[in-house]
Design a protein around this motif. Structure first.
Motif, PDB file in Angstrom:
ATOM      1  N   PHE A  41     -25.637 -30.215  22.854  1.00 29.45           N
ATOM      2  CA  PHE A  41     -24.406 -29.447  22.717  1.00 29.45           C
ATOM      3  C   PHE A  41     -23.525 -30.107  21.667  1.00 29.45           C
ATOM      4  O   PHE A  41     -23.787 -31.232  21.235  1.00 29.45           O
ATOM      5  N   GLN A  42     -22.476 -29.391  21.242  1.00 32.34           N
ATOM      6  CA  GLN A  42     -21.538 -29.907  20.253  1.00 32.34           C
ATOM      7  C   GLN A  42     -20.240 -30.323  20.933  1.00 32.34           C
ATOM      8  O   GLN A  42     -19.756 -29.632  21.841  1.00 32.34           O
ATOM      9  N   THR A  43     -19.653 -31.426  20.489  1.00 29.63           N
ATOM     10  CA  THR A  43     -18.444 -31.937  21.135  1.00 29.63           C
ATOM     11  C   THR A  43     -17.158 -31.313  20.608  1.00 29.63           C
ATOM     12  O   THR A  43     -16.076 -31.592  21.125  1.00 29.63           O
ATOM     13  N   THR A  44     -17.242 -30.481  19.565  1.00 32.20           N
ATOM     14  CA  THR A  44     -16.038 -29.868  18.989  1.00 32.20           C
ATOM     15  C   THR A  44     -15.961 -28.375  19.283  1.00 32.20           C
ATOM     16  O   THR A  44     -15.131 -27.668  18.710  1.00 32.20           O
ATOM     17  N   HIS A  45     -16.808 -27.873  20.166  1.00 30.51           N
ATOM     18  CA  HIS A  45     -16.826 -26.459  20.518  1.00 30.51           C
ATOM     19  C   HIS A  45     -15.818 -26.184  21.635  1.00 30.51           C
ATOM     20  O   HIS A  45     -15.387 -27.093  22.347  1.00 30.51           O
ATOM     21  N   ASP A  46     -15.409 -24.908  21.783  1.00 33.18           N
ATOM     22  CA  ASP A  46     -14.475 -24.541  22.846  1.00 33.18           C
ATOM     23  C   ASP A  46     -15.027 -24.883  24.229  1.00 33.18           C
ATOM     24  O   ASP A  46     -14.257 -25.147  25.158  1.00 33.18           O
ATOM     25  N   TYR A  47     -16.333 -24.854  24.381  1.00 31.76           N
ATOM     26  CA  TYR A  47     -16.962 -25.143  25.667  1.00 31.76           C
ATOM     27  C   TYR A  47     -17.549 -26.556  25.717  1.00 31.76           C
ATOM     28  O   TYR A  47     -18.376 -26.849  26.580  1.00 31.76           O
ATOM     29  N   SER A  48     -17.143 -27.431  24.817  1.00 34.97           N
ATOM     30  CA  SER A  48     -17.733 -28.767  24.761  1.00 34.97           C
ATOM     31  C   SER A  48     -17.495 -29.545  26.057  1.00 34.97           C
ATOM     32  O   SER A  48     -18.397 -30.218  26.574  1.00 34.97           O
ATOM     33  N   GLY A  49     -16.285 -29.475  26.609  1.00 36.67           N
ATOM     34  CA  GLY A  49     -16.002 -30.172  27.860  1.00 36.67           C
ATOM     35  C   GLY A  49     -16.794 -29.614  29.021  1.00 36.67           C
ATOM     36  O   GLY A  49     -17.237 -30.349  29.915  1.00 36.67           O
ATOM     37  N   PHE A  50     -17.005 -28.314  29.013  1.00 35.60           N
ATOM     38  CA  PHE A  50     -17.792 -27.627  30.044  1.00 35.60           C
ATOM     39  C   PHE A  50     -19.225 -28.147  30.037  1.00 35.60           C
ATOM     40  O   PHE A  50     -19.784 -28.502  31.072  1.00 35.60           O
ATOM     41  N   HIS A  51     -19.822 -28.196  28.839  1.00 34.64           N
ATOM     42  CA  HIS A  51     -21.200 -28.682  28.708  1.00 34.64           C
ATOM     43  C   HIS A  51     -21.300 -30.172  29.031  1.00 34.64           C
ATOM     44  O   HIS A  51     -22.260 -30.618  29.666  1.00 34.64           O
ATOM     45  N   ALA A  52     -20.325 -30.953  28.587  1.00 32.67           N
ATOM     46  CA  ALA A  52     -20.360 -32.396  28.846  1.00 32.67           C
ATOM     47  C   ALA A  52     -20.313 -32.687  30.340  1.00 32.67           C
ATOM     48  O   ALA A  52     -21.080 -33.510  30.853  1.00 32.67           O
ATOM     49  N   ALA A  53     -19.422 -31.996  31.058  1.00 29.91           N
ATOM     50  CA  ALA A  53     -19.311 -32.204  32.498  1.00 29.91           C
ATOM     51  C   ALA A  53     -20.603 -31.809  33.209  1.00 29.91           C
ATOM     52  O   ALA A  53     -21.032 -32.475  34.153  1.00 29.91           O
ATOM     53  N   ALA A  54     -21.222 -30.725  32.758  1.00 32.00           N
ATOM     54  CA  ALA A  54     -22.477 -30.282  33.375  1.00 32.00           C
ATOM     55  C   ALA A  54     -23.562 -31.330  33.218  1.00 32.00           C
ATOM     56  O   ALA A  54     -24.311 -31.632  34.158  1.00 32.00           O
ATOM     57  N   ARG A  55     -23.656 -31.925  32.044  1.00 33.09           N
ATOM     58  CA  ARG A  55     -24.705 -32.928  31.810  1.00 33.09           C
ATOM     59  C   ARG A  55     -24.432 -34.211  32.599  1.00 33.09           C
ATOM     60  O   ARG A  55     -25.371 -34.877  33.043  1.00 33.09           O
ATOM     61  N   CYS A  56     -23.167 -34.540  32.786  1.00 33.63           N
ATOM     62  CA  CYS A  56     -22.844 -35.705  33.619  1.00 33.63           C
ATOM     63  C   CYS A  56     -23.225 -35.449  35.073  1.00 33.63           C
ATOM     64  O   CYS A  56     -23.755 -36.333  35.748  1.00 33.63           O
ATOM     65  N   ALA A  57     -22.949 -34.247  35.567  1.00 37.12           N
ATOM     66  CA  ALA A  57     -23.244 -33.934  36.963  1.00 37.12           C
ATOM     67  C   ALA A  57     -24.741 -33.792  37.213  1.00 37.12           C
ATOM     68  O   ALA A  57     -25.226 -34.137  38.294  1.00 37.12           O
ATOM     69  N   PHE A  58     -25.485 -33.291  36.237  1.00 39.35           N
ATOM     70  CA  PHE A  58     -26.930 -33.129  36.411  1.00 39.35           C
ATOM     71  C   PHE A  58     -27.659 -34.467  36.337  1.00 39.35           C
ATOM     72  O   PHE A  58     -28.652 -34.679  37.015  1.00 39.35           O
ATOM     73  N   GLY A  59     -27.193 -35.356  35.482  1.00 41.88           N
ATOM     74  CA  GLY A  59     -27.838 -36.657  35.385  1.00 41.88           C
ATOM     75  C   GLY A  59     -28.988 -36.731  34.407  1.00 41.88           C
ATOM     76  O   GLY A  59     -29.690 -37.736  34.364  1.00 41.88           O
ATOM     77  N   GLY A  60     -29.186 -35.696  33.607  1.00 45.30           N
ATOM     78  CA  GLY A  60     -30.259 -35.707  32.622  1.00 45.30           C
ATOM     79  C   GLY A  60     -29.812 -36.332  31.308  1.00 45.30           C
ATOM     80  O   GLY A  60     -28.744 -36.954  31.218  1.00 45.30           O
ATOM     81  N   PRO A  61     -30.612 -36.172  30.257  1.00 45.95           N
ATOM     82  CA  PRO A  61     -30.250 -36.725  28.942  1.00 45.95           C
ATOM     83  C   PRO A  61     -28.965 -36.096  28.410  1.00 45.95           C
ATOM     84  O   PRO A  61     -28.680 -34.924  28.674  1.00 45.95           O
ATOM     85  N   ILE A  62     -28.192 -36.862  27.671  1.00 40.59           N
ATOM     86  CA  ILE A  62     -26.999 -36.349  26.996  1.00 40.59           C
ATOM     87  C   ILE A  62     -27.277 -36.375  25.503  1.00 40.59           C
ATOM     88  O   ILE A  62     -27.297 -37.433  24.879  1.00 40.59           O
ATOM     89  N   CYS A  63     -27.523 -35.200  24.937  1.00 36.72           N
ATOM     90  CA  CYS A  63     -27.884 -35.078  23.521  1.00 36.72           C
ATOM     91  C   CYS A  63     -26.793 -34.310  22.790  1.00 36.72           C
ATOM     92  O   CYS A  63     -26.455 -33.187  23.179  1.00 36.72           O
ATOM     93  N   ILE A  64     -26.236 -34.897  21.746  1.00 42.96           N
ATOM     94  CA  ILE A  64     -25.146 -34.303  20.986  1.00 42.96           C
ATOM     95  C   ILE A  64     -25.649 -33.874  19.610  1.00 42.96           C
ATOM     96  O   ILE A  64     -26.364 -34.622  18.946  1.00 42.96           O
ATOM     97  N   ALA A  65     -25.258 -32.675  19.186  1.00 47.98           N
ATOM     98  CA  ALA A  65     -25.716 -32.128  17.909  1.00 47.98           C
ATOM     99  C   ALA A  65     -24.513 -31.739  17.046  1.00 47.98           C
ATOM    100  O   ALA A  65     -24.369 -30.596  16.633  1.00 47.98           O
ATOM    101  N   ASP A  66     -23.631 -32.695  16.778  1.00 46.05           N
ATOM    102  CA  ASP A  66     -22.448 -32.440  15.959  1.00 46.05           C
ATOM    103  C   ASP A  66     -22.786 -32.437  14.473  1.00 46.05           C
ATOM    104  O   ASP A  66     -23.762 -33.060  14.034  1.00 46.05           O
TER     105      ASP A  66
END
Length: 206
Positions: A41-66
Motif C-alpha cells: 500500500f501507499q503511505t500518502t493515500h487517503d486510505y493509507s492509515g486504514f491499510h496500515a492499521a489493517a496490516r498491523c492487526a493481521f500480523g502479516g508482511p508490511i510492504c510499502i509502495a510509495d
C-alpha cells in the motif's frame, strides 16, 4: 500467500472491500501454516492509515509502495520500533489476526473487527501472558457508533479478571474493566475512513 484480491487505489469502495474480505479469509488461511499477505500500500493515500492499521492487526508482511521522496513518515513510524543500534523493526503480533464475525456481510451496519494476540508467555500459561489486540474498521461512508461487549475484544473466556483498554487513535486508557461480566461494554465511534487498534492488558485493580 496472498490473502485476498487486490484493491484499486483510484476506486474508493475497493479499499473497504479489500480490508473487509481479508478478515474472514484469515479464519481459513491461518490454518495453512503460511503468513497471510495483504499486498502493498501507499503511505500518502487517503486510505493509507486504514491499510496500515489493517496490516498491523493481521500480523502479516508490511510492504510499502510509495513513489520516491513521497512518504508519510509519521505513519511509517507508527508501524515500527527503534532498536538499540538505531535500525527499525516492524511491529507484528505473534498470532495472525482474523475476523471475530464469521457471518457478516460487507454492507452490514457494523464495524469490521479483527482479533489477534501477542504472546509474551515464555512458556507460562494464563491470560496474563500476553496482550489482546483488536483492529476496528468503519466500512460505512459516514460516522458510526457501536457498543460492543468487552468479551468480544478478548475473544476467549477469562473469568474474574480485570483489564485496561487503550485506544491507539485517542491514547485514552479505560480501567478497570471486567471480562467476566457481559455488561462490560466498549463504545466505538469512527468516522469515514475511520479505524482504531484497541489493546487490552490484564491486571489487578488496587
Amino acid at each position: 500467500m496472498r490473502n485476498s484480491q487486490d484493491f484499486f487505489p483510484e476506486v474508493e469502495s475497493s479499499h473497504l472491500w479489500h480490508v473487509f474480505w481479508n478478515a474472514p479469509n484469515a479464519i481459513f488461511t491461518r490454518h495453512l501454516n503460511i503468513i497471510a499477505d495483504l499486498d502493498m500500500f501507499q503511505t500518502t493515500h487517503d486510505y493509507s492509515g486504514f491499510h496500515a492499521a489493517a496490516r498491523c492487526a493481521f500480523g502479516g508482511p508490511i510492504c510499502i509502495a510509495d513513489y520516491p521522496r513521497e512518504h508519510n513518515l509519521t505513519l511509517i513510524k507508527q508501524l515500527v520500533a527503534s532498536k538499540p543500534d538505531g535500525s527499525s523493526v516492524s511491529l507484528r503480533p505473534s498470532v495472525m489476526g482474523r475476523s471475530v464475525q464469521s457471518y457478516t456481510t460487507h454492507r452490514e451496519e457494523r464495524f469490521c473487527k479483527l482479533a489477534t494476540f501477542h504472546d509474551i508467555s515464555f512458556g507460562e500459561h494464563g491470560p496474563w501472558t500476553g496482550t489482546a489486540i483488536m483492529g476496528v474498521f468503519n466500512m460505512r461512508t459516514k460516522t458510526y457508533v457501536e457498543f460492543r461487549p468487552l468479551i468480544e475484544c478478548i475473544n476467549f473466556k477469562a473469568n474474574c479478571t480485570e483489564y485496561a483498554l487503550r485506544s491507539h487513535v485517542t491514547g485514552n486508557i479505560i480501567v478497570p474493566l471486567s471480562g467476566a461480566s457481559t455488561r462490560s461494554k466498549v463504545k466505538l465511534e469512527l468516522g469515514h475512513r475511520g479505524c482504531d487498534i484497541l489493546t487490552l492488558l490484564w491486571g489487578t485493580h488496587a
